[in-house]
Write a protein that holds these residues in place. Structure first.
Motif, PDB file in Angstrom:
ATOM      1  N   PHE A 277      18.952  69.212  -8.327  1.00 52.31           N
ATOM      2  CA  PHE A 277      19.055  68.763  -6.941  1.00 52.31           C
ATOM      3  C   PHE A 277      18.493  67.356  -6.813  1.00 52.31           C
ATOM      4  CE2 PHE A 277      18.365  73.482  -6.252  1.00 52.31           C
ATOM      5  CZ  PHE A 277      19.722  73.758  -6.065  1.00 52.31           C
ATOM      6  N   ASP A 278      19.154  66.521  -6.037  1.00 50.66           N
ATOM      7  CA  ASP A 278      18.725  65.143  -5.872  1.00 50.66           C
ATOM      8  C   ASP A 278      17.298  65.075  -5.337  1.00 50.66           C
ATOM      9  OD1 ASP A 278      18.963  62.328  -5.802  1.00 50.66           O
ATOM     10  OD2 ASP A 278      19.473  62.400  -3.658  1.00 50.66           O
ATOM     11  N   LYS A 279      16.430  64.362  -6.058  1.00 46.74           N
ATOM     12  CA  LYS A 279      15.045  64.093  -5.684  1.00 46.74           C
ATOM     13  C   LYS A 279      14.134  65.322  -5.765  1.00 46.74           C
ATOM     14  CE  LYS A 279      16.202  60.240  -2.620  1.00 46.74           C
ATOM     15  NZ  LYS A 279      16.056  59.665  -1.261  1.00 46.74           N
ATOM     16  N   TRP A 280      14.618  66.424  -6.326  1.00 50.93           N
ATOM     17  CA  TRP A 280      13.832  67.642  -6.417  1.00 50.93           C
ATOM     18  C   TRP A 280      13.553  68.010  -7.876  1.00 50.93           C
ATOM     19  CZ3 TRP A 280      11.603  70.704  -2.698  1.00 50.93           C
ATOM     20  CH2 TRP A 280      11.982  70.461  -1.368  1.00 50.93           C
ATOM     21  N   LEU A 281      12.392  68.624  -8.094  1.00 46.44           N
ATOM     22  CA  LEU A 281      12.083  69.275  -9.361  1.00 46.44           C
ATOM     23  C   LEU A 281      11.477  70.633  -9.036  1.00 46.44           C
ATOM     24  CD1 LEU A 281      11.730  69.307 -12.472  1.00 46.44           C
ATOM     25  CD2 LEU A 281       9.436  68.357 -12.106  1.00 46.44           C
ATOM     26  N   LEU A 282      12.045  71.684  -9.610  1.00 42.45           N
ATOM     27  CA  LEU A 282      11.549  73.041  -9.421  1.00 42.45           C
ATOM     28  C   LEU A 282      11.060  73.583 -10.759  1.00 42.45           C
ATOM     29  CD1 LEU A 282      14.491  74.410  -7.226  1.00 42.45           C
ATOM     30  CD2 LEU A 282      12.382  73.303  -6.448  1.00 42.45           C
ATOM     31  N   ALA A 283       9.949  74.306 -10.763  1.00 47.55           N
ATOM     32  CA  ALA A 283       9.373  74.807 -12.018  1.00 47.55           C
ATOM     33  C   ALA A 283       8.895  76.242 -11.849  1.00 47.55           C
ATOM     34  CB  ALA A 283       8.210  73.928 -12.463  1.00 47.55           C
ATOM     35  N   LEU A 284       9.017  77.017 -12.918  1.00 49.21           N
ATOM     36  CA  LEU A 284       8.584  78.404 -12.945  1.00 49.21           C
ATOM     37  C   LEU A 284       7.902  78.688 -14.275  1.00 49.21           C
ATOM     38  CD1 LEU A 284       8.622  81.425 -11.972  1.00 49.21           C
ATOM     39  CD2 LEU A 284      10.861  81.586 -13.096  1.00 49.21           C
ATOM     40  N   ASP A 285       6.714  79.284 -14.230  1.00 47.98           N
ATOM     41  CA  ASP A 285       5.976  79.694 -15.433  1.00 47.98           C
ATOM     42  C   ASP A 285       5.666  81.176 -15.368  1.00 47.98           C
ATOM     43  OD1 ASP A 285       5.938  77.078 -16.266  1.00 47.98           O
ATOM     44  OD2 ASP A 285       3.750  76.967 -16.501  1.00 47.98           O
ATOM     45  N   LEU A 286       5.769  81.843 -16.506  1.00 50.95           N
ATOM     46  CA  LEU A 286       5.273  83.200 -16.686  1.00 50.95           C
ATOM     47  C   LEU A 286       4.205  83.158 -17.773  1.00 50.95           C
ATOM     48  CD1 LEU A 286       8.608  85.259 -16.705  1.00 50.95           C
ATOM     49  CD2 LEU A 286       6.990  85.007 -14.808  1.00 50.95           C
ATOM     50  N   ARG A 287       3.110  83.898 -17.559  1.00 53.66           N
ATOM     51  CA  ARG A 287       1.997  83.797 -18.480  1.00 53.66           C
ATOM     52  C   ARG A 287       1.390  85.173 -18.758  1.00 53.66           C
ATOM     53  NH1 ARG A 287       1.425  78.851 -18.125  1.00 53.66           N
ATOM     54  NH2 ARG A 287       1.108  78.767 -15.873  1.00 53.66           N
ATOM     55  N   TYR A 288       0.951  85.356 -20.002  1.00 53.24           N
ATOM     56  CA  TYR A 288       0.242  86.571 -20.397  1.00 53.24           C
ATOM     57  C   TYR A 288      -1.131  86.166 -20.908  1.00 53.24           C
ATOM     58  CZ  TYR A 288      -1.062  90.688 -23.136  1.00 53.24           C
ATOM     59  OH  TYR A 288      -1.728  91.775 -23.662  1.00 53.24           O
ATOM     60  N   ILE A 289      -2.184  86.747 -20.319  1.00 62.75           N
ATOM     61  CA  ILE A 289      -3.560  86.428 -20.693  1.00 62.75           C
ATOM     62  C   ILE A 289      -4.201  87.702 -21.229  1.00 62.75           C
ATOM     63  CG2 ILE A 289      -5.758  85.497 -19.912  1.00 62.75           C
ATOM     64  CD1 ILE A 289      -4.278  84.075 -17.671  1.00 62.75           C
ATOM     65  N   ASP A 290      -4.603  87.684 -22.497  1.00 61.82           N
ATOM     66  CA  ASP A 290      -4.999  88.902 -23.213  1.00 61.82           C
ATOM     67  C   ASP A 290      -6.513  89.130 -23.135  1.00 61.82           C
ATOM     68  OD1 ASP A 290      -4.729  91.172 -24.745  1.00 61.82           O
ATOM     69  OD2 ASP A 290      -4.793  90.084 -26.650  1.00 61.82           O
ATOM     70  N   TYR A 291      -7.016  89.397 -21.939  1.00 62.03           N
ATOM     71  CA  TYR A 291      -8.447  89.666 -21.785  1.00 62.03           C
ATOM     72  C   TYR A 291      -8.881  90.928 -22.526  1.00 62.03           C
ATOM     73  CZ  TYR A 291      -8.880  86.214 -17.996  1.00 62.03           C
ATOM     74  OH  TYR A 291      -8.909  85.063 -17.259  1.00 62.03           O
ATOM     75  N   ALA A 292      -8.002  91.922 -22.614  1.00 62.06           N
ATOM     76  CA  ALA A 292      -8.395  93.215 -23.173  1.00 62.06           C
ATOM     77  C   ALA A 292      -8.859  93.116 -24.617  1.00 62.06           C
ATOM     78  CB  ALA A 292      -7.228  94.204 -23.066  1.00 62.06           C
ATOM     79  N   ASN A 293      -8.409  92.094 -25.347  1.00 63.09           N
ATOM     80  CA  ASN A 293      -8.788  91.940 -26.752  1.00 63.09           C
ATOM     81  C   ASN A 293      -9.719  90.759 -26.993  1.00 63.09           C
ATOM     82  OD1 ASN A 293      -7.171  94.091 -28.112  1.00 63.09           O
ATOM     83  ND2 ASN A 293      -5.493  93.014 -27.100  1.00 63.09           N
ATOM     84  N   ALA A 294     -10.335  90.254 -25.917  1.00 61.85           N
ATOM     85  CA  ALA A 294     -11.298  89.155 -26.039  1.00 61.85           C
ATOM     86  C   ALA A 294     -12.710  89.724 -26.000  1.00 61.85           C
ATOM     87  CB  ALA A 294     -11.099  88.143 -24.919  1.00 61.85           C
ATOM     88  N   ASP A 295     -13.529  89.377 -26.992  1.00 63.72           N
ATOM     89  CA  ASP A 295     -14.907  89.870 -27.039  1.00 63.72           C
ATOM     90  C   ASP A 295     -15.629  89.570 -25.725  1.00 63.72           C
ATOM     91  OD1 ASP A 295     -14.580  90.803 -29.568  1.00 63.72           O
ATOM     92  OD2 ASP A 295     -15.719  89.210 -30.565  1.00 63.72           O
ATOM     93  N   GLY A 296     -16.395  90.532 -25.251  1.00 65.67           N
ATOM     94  CA  GLY A 296     -17.138  90.369 -24.007  1.00 65.67           C
ATOM     95  C   GLY A 296     -16.322  90.790 -22.807  1.00 65.67           C
ATOM     96  N   PHE A 297     -15.171  90.172 -22.614  1.00 65.09           N
ATOM     97  CA  PHE A 297     -14.320  90.513 -21.477  1.00 65.09           C
ATOM     98  C   PHE A 297     -13.679  91.883 -21.640  1.00 65.09           C
ATOM     99  CE2 PHE A 297     -14.287  85.824 -21.289  1.00 65.09           C
ATOM    100  CZ  PHE A 297     -14.658  85.646 -19.965  1.00 65.09           C
ATOM    101  N   GLY A 298     -13.131  92.165 -22.815  1.00 65.95           N
ATOM    102  CA  GLY A 298     -12.355  93.379 -22.992  1.00 65.95           C
ATOM    103  C   GLY A 298     -13.116  94.564 -23.530  1.00 65.95           C
ATOM    104  N   ASP A 299     -14.348  94.383 -24.003  1.00 63.63           N
ATOM    105  CA  ASP A 299     -15.125  95.509 -24.515  1.00 63.63           C
ATOM    106  C   ASP A 299     -15.402  96.518 -23.399  1.00 63.63           C
ATOM    107  OD1 ASP A 299     -15.298  94.455 -27.114  1.00 63.63           O
ATOM    108  OD2 ASP A 299     -16.969  93.158 -26.537  1.00 63.63           O
ATOM    109  N   PRO A 300     -15.533  97.799 -23.728  1.00 59.88           N
ATOM    110  CA  PRO A 300     -15.666  98.832 -22.689  1.00 59.88           C
ATOM    111  C   PRO A 300     -16.915  98.638 -21.835  1.00 59.88           C
ATOM    112  CG  PRO A 300     -16.123  99.733 -24.871  1.00 59.88           C
ATOM    113  CD  PRO A 300     -15.537  98.375 -25.092  1.00 59.88           C
TER     114      PRO A 300
END
Length: 424
Positions: A277-300
């Motif tokens: 589109f003239d003079k327009w820029l549209l952007a879309l991101d999808l992201r996965y953040i793996d907290y469950a397997n990060a030490d400290g964050f994901g430990d029970p």
């Protein structure tokens, strides 16, 4: 030459400021955007390299697609509101935190090598953290003085990443990039529940003995399908940190040393952008953040027999970011963006995250730029993190969840971002 000198002075000043920076958050503990241009787009940049900071933050390969080399510096100012409500018969109360406001500076530099398919870059960003400060209370059960409650709760963590990047244009349409990531982090938590309790069942405060270091790597790919469509993908490995060591005191005031393992999570991003589109820029991101397997964050989230909390039991999450930019003439650009991420903290984990209440889900951003001349632009943006809450039972390290008890974390935030961009 004068422009180069200004760039060097700005870079030196910002690196010094970064050494004393505070922290920000967006998608759990991870900052969702870097700099005012990127923030105005809601953090969407995996296939939309419209500024140095945005291009470097989520996809190193996109710097090959930038029209100019540039230096971008940005400053975010974060305002947060955190409240704890809890009840356990016959007590109930509400306490407002006073974390204050703090700055989060960022710097990004991109340079196209002359007559070469290689583009190099460097980013220095505050990428993760949390902060809150709650006074002890005689009426709010979860904040009763130790050992009956947590007492005063104070936490602050900041993670800074230095990321040199090399991107190679395989063809005019396809590029790949990557590089190492060097991470520095400091953490302070009171009470320090991530190591054993003292003999009188109280917990020491804990402040990391020094800045701790770790590292990882990032890789990315960027494809320009035609004049309208672009696609991107990137991978950030976990930032594997050395074990954090903390100084504290036992029940008699004698010194003791404590430790905890805390890593930053793996992140995978996919993105597309449309400029048809003239003079327009549209952007879309999808992201996965793996907290469950990060030490400290994901430990029970469990207390062992010594009273040590094993972890925060965060879940891995998906997030989406959408952004739009429109040119108003040749000098003015306006932007808007929205991001949503799943909540890494479940209701049942509200108690364990009193010091880390990073429960945002919806964020709305607006921004704009004004081009002063061919080489210099001024940028501003604003983001609102909508209020969210989590409610669960109060947990005793020995007895477990207390029947009939309740603790609620409520938090919202606002970020004002501004900066300059200098093109080569």
């Amino acid at each position: 030459m004068a422009t180069d000198s200004r760039c060097i002075v700005l870079a030196q000043s910002l690196v010094l400021l970064l050494a004393a920076t505070g922290v920000c958050f967006g998608q759990g503990a991870i900052v969702s955007s870097a700099g005012p241009v990127h923030r105005g787009m809601g953090g969407a940049s995996t296939a939309a390299p419209i500024s140095a900071l945005g291009a470097l933050y989520w996809n190193p390969a996109t710097i090959s697609g930038m029209e100019h080399g540039e230096l971008e510096v940005g400053m975010d100012v974060l305002f947060t509101q955190h409240r704890i409500d809890s009840s356990y018969s016959p007590y109930s109360g509400s306490t407002e935190a006073e974390p204050g406001t703090y700055p989060i500076p960022n710097i990004g530099w991109v340079h196209h090598l002359e007559n070469s398919p290689v583009t190099i870059g460097l980013s220095v960003n505050a990428v993760a953290g949390f902060k809150t400060n709650l006074q002890s209370s005689l009426t709010n059960p979860v904040l009763l003085p130790q050992p009956y409650g947590l007492g005063q709760v104070s936490s602050e963590a900041s993670f800074l990443q230095i990321a040199p990047v090399l991107s190679y244009a395989v063809t005019d349409q396809f590029s790949i990039g990557g590089g190492p990531i060097v991470t520095s982090g400091q953490v302070g938590i009171e009470p320090f529940v991530f190591d054993s309790a003292n003999a009188n069942r109280t917990y020491s405060s804990g402040r990391s003995s020094r800045y701790h270091w770790g590292g990882g790597l990032q890789l990315g790919a960027y494809y320009i399908a035609n004049d309208a469509w672009r696609f991107g993908a990137s991978f950030k490995s976990p930032s594997w940190m050395e074990s954090f060591e903390f100084y504290g005191e036992d029940e008699n005031g004698a010194p003791r040393q404590m430790s905890a393992d805390i890593d930053l999570p793996m992140i995978v991003s996919l993105g597309t952008a449309y400029a048809g589109f003239d003079k327009w820029l549209l952007a879309l991101d999808l992201r996965y953040i793996d907290y469950a397997n990060a030490d400290g964050f994901g430990d029970p989230a469990e207390f062992d027999s010594t009273g040590r909390l094993k972890g925060l039991d965060w879940s891995s999450i998906m997030s989406v970011a959408i952004g739009a930019q429109r040119a108003l003439g040749e000098r003015t650009f306006i932007r808007c963006g929205y991001s949503y991420n799943q909540n890494p903290i479940q209701d049942s984990e509200s108690f364990y995250n009193v010091a880390t209440p990073l429960i945002y889900e919806h964020t709305l951003s607006v921004g704009g730029s004004y081009q002063l001349n061919e080489t210099l632009a001024l940028n501003m943006a604003y983001s609102h993190f909508f209020e969210n809450s989590r409610t669960g039972p109060i947990v005793n390290p020995v007895a477990g969840p207390l029947p009939g008890s309740s603790v609620t974390n409520e938090m919202q935030a606002n970020v004002l971002s501004f900066g300059i961009l200098m093109r080569q």
